[in-house]
Design a protein around this motif. Sequence first.
Motif, PDB file in Angstrom:
ATOM      1  N   UNK A  91      37.746  56.280  45.088  1.00  0.00           N
ATOM      2  CA  UNK A  91      37.695  55.223  46.106  1.00  0.00           C
ATOM      3  C   UNK A  91      37.220  53.905  45.499  1.00  0.00           C
ATOM      4  N   UNK A  92      36.225  53.990  44.644  1.00  0.00           N
ATOM      5  CA  UNK A  92      35.717  52.779  43.996  1.00  0.00           C
ATOM      6  C   UNK A  92      36.802  52.151  43.118  1.00  0.00           C
ATOM      7  N   UNK A  93      37.521  52.978  42.350  1.00  0.00           N
ATOM      8  CA  UNK A  93      38.604  52.463  41.506  1.00  0.00           C
ATOM      9  C   UNK A  93      39.681  51.789  42.343  1.00  0.00           C
ATOM     10  N   UNK A  94      40.064  52.425  43.448  1.00  0.00           N
ATOM     11  CA  UNK A  94      41.104  51.864  44.309  1.00  0.00           C
ATOM     12  C   UNK A  94      40.628  50.568  44.961  1.00  0.00           C
ATOM     13  N   UNK A  95      39.371  50.512  45.360  1.00  0.00           N
ATOM     14  CA  UNK A  95      38.829  49.290  45.957  1.00  0.00           C
ATOM     15  C   UNK A  95      38.871  48.146  44.953  1.00  0.00           C
ATOM     16  N   UNK A  96      38.498  48.441  43.715  1.00  0.00           N
ATOM     17  CA  UNK A  96      38.530  47.406  42.683  1.00  0.00           C
ATOM     18  C   UNK A  96      39.948  46.932  42.418  1.00  0.00           C
ATOM     19  N   UNK A  97      40.906  47.853  42.397  1.00  0.00           N
ATOM     20  CA  UNK A  97      42.312  47.459  42.209  1.00  0.00           C
ATOM     21  C   UNK A  97      42.774  46.546  43.335  1.00  0.00           C
ATOM     22  N   UNK A  98      42.473  46.941  44.558  1.00  0.00           N
ATOM     23  CA  UNK A  98      42.876  46.131  45.716  1.00  0.00           C
ATOM     24  C   UNK A  98      42.250  44.742  45.653  1.00  0.00           C
ATOM     25  N   UNK A  99      40.971  44.693  45.312  1.00  0.00           N
ATOM     26  CA  UNK A  99      40.279  43.413  45.258  1.00  0.00           C
ATOM     27  C   UNK A  99      40.849  42.507  44.175  1.00  0.00           C
ATOM     28  N   UNK A 100      41.256  43.080  43.031  1.00  0.00           N
ATOM     29  CA  UNK A 100      41.878  42.282  41.966  1.00  0.00           C
ATOM     30  C   UNK A 100      43.185  41.668  42.422  1.00  0.00           C
ATOM     31  N   UNK A 101      43.911  42.380  43.291  1.00  0.00           N
ATOM     32  CA  UNK A 101      45.181  41.868  43.800  1.00  0.00           C
ATOM     33  C   UNK A 101      45.001  41.003  45.048  1.00  0.00           C
TER      34      UNK A 101
END
Length: 186
Positions: A91-101
């Motif tokens: 979840x943390x990895x996915x949140x970081x990916x979303x935030x980068x985009x």
Amino acid sequence: MGGPRSRILDHPDREIIDAELASSRSVAAVARKWGFPRKTLDDYKRRHLPPERIAVLRGLAPSELDADIERLVATGGERAVIGMARVAVKCEEMAERCEKLGDFRNGATYRNLQIKAQIEQAKWANLYPKGARTVNNNVVLSNGEALFRIFDKILDTAQTLPDARRMFAAELRQLSAPIDGEATHA
């Protein structure tokens, strides 16, 4: 009056539709579920879901992670604790990916799932308070009762991550303040 594509663009659940289009092998199944023609969803996907967005959405859709959490809760025990730790990291990895985009809404969804997984992990790890324990040499060890009270308070009141950080820091300062009459070592 707008056509089918504009109905998708203006749909209140557009982000969910996007996630399902990215993760589903069948555009037709998604089209049936949402009541859109398959060709319309094919065109929409091609025009409005760039490959980098699809990559983020394919990581794991929030609904899949939420289902994983529920499955692990039902499993219980050590397996749930280990599984919840993995889900929280994902979840943390996915949140970081979303935030980068710049997809902050989905980022927030993943952060909320991360917190849910961590709370469930703590429950199964039996970290909720049962009182302090004393060990040899008069050293008192706590199992985190005060910290869990702080976490509950912050989760109930904080509106943003910076607010939560400030509240947590203030609570820790208060928790670490010497008690009246307590000897301090210099």
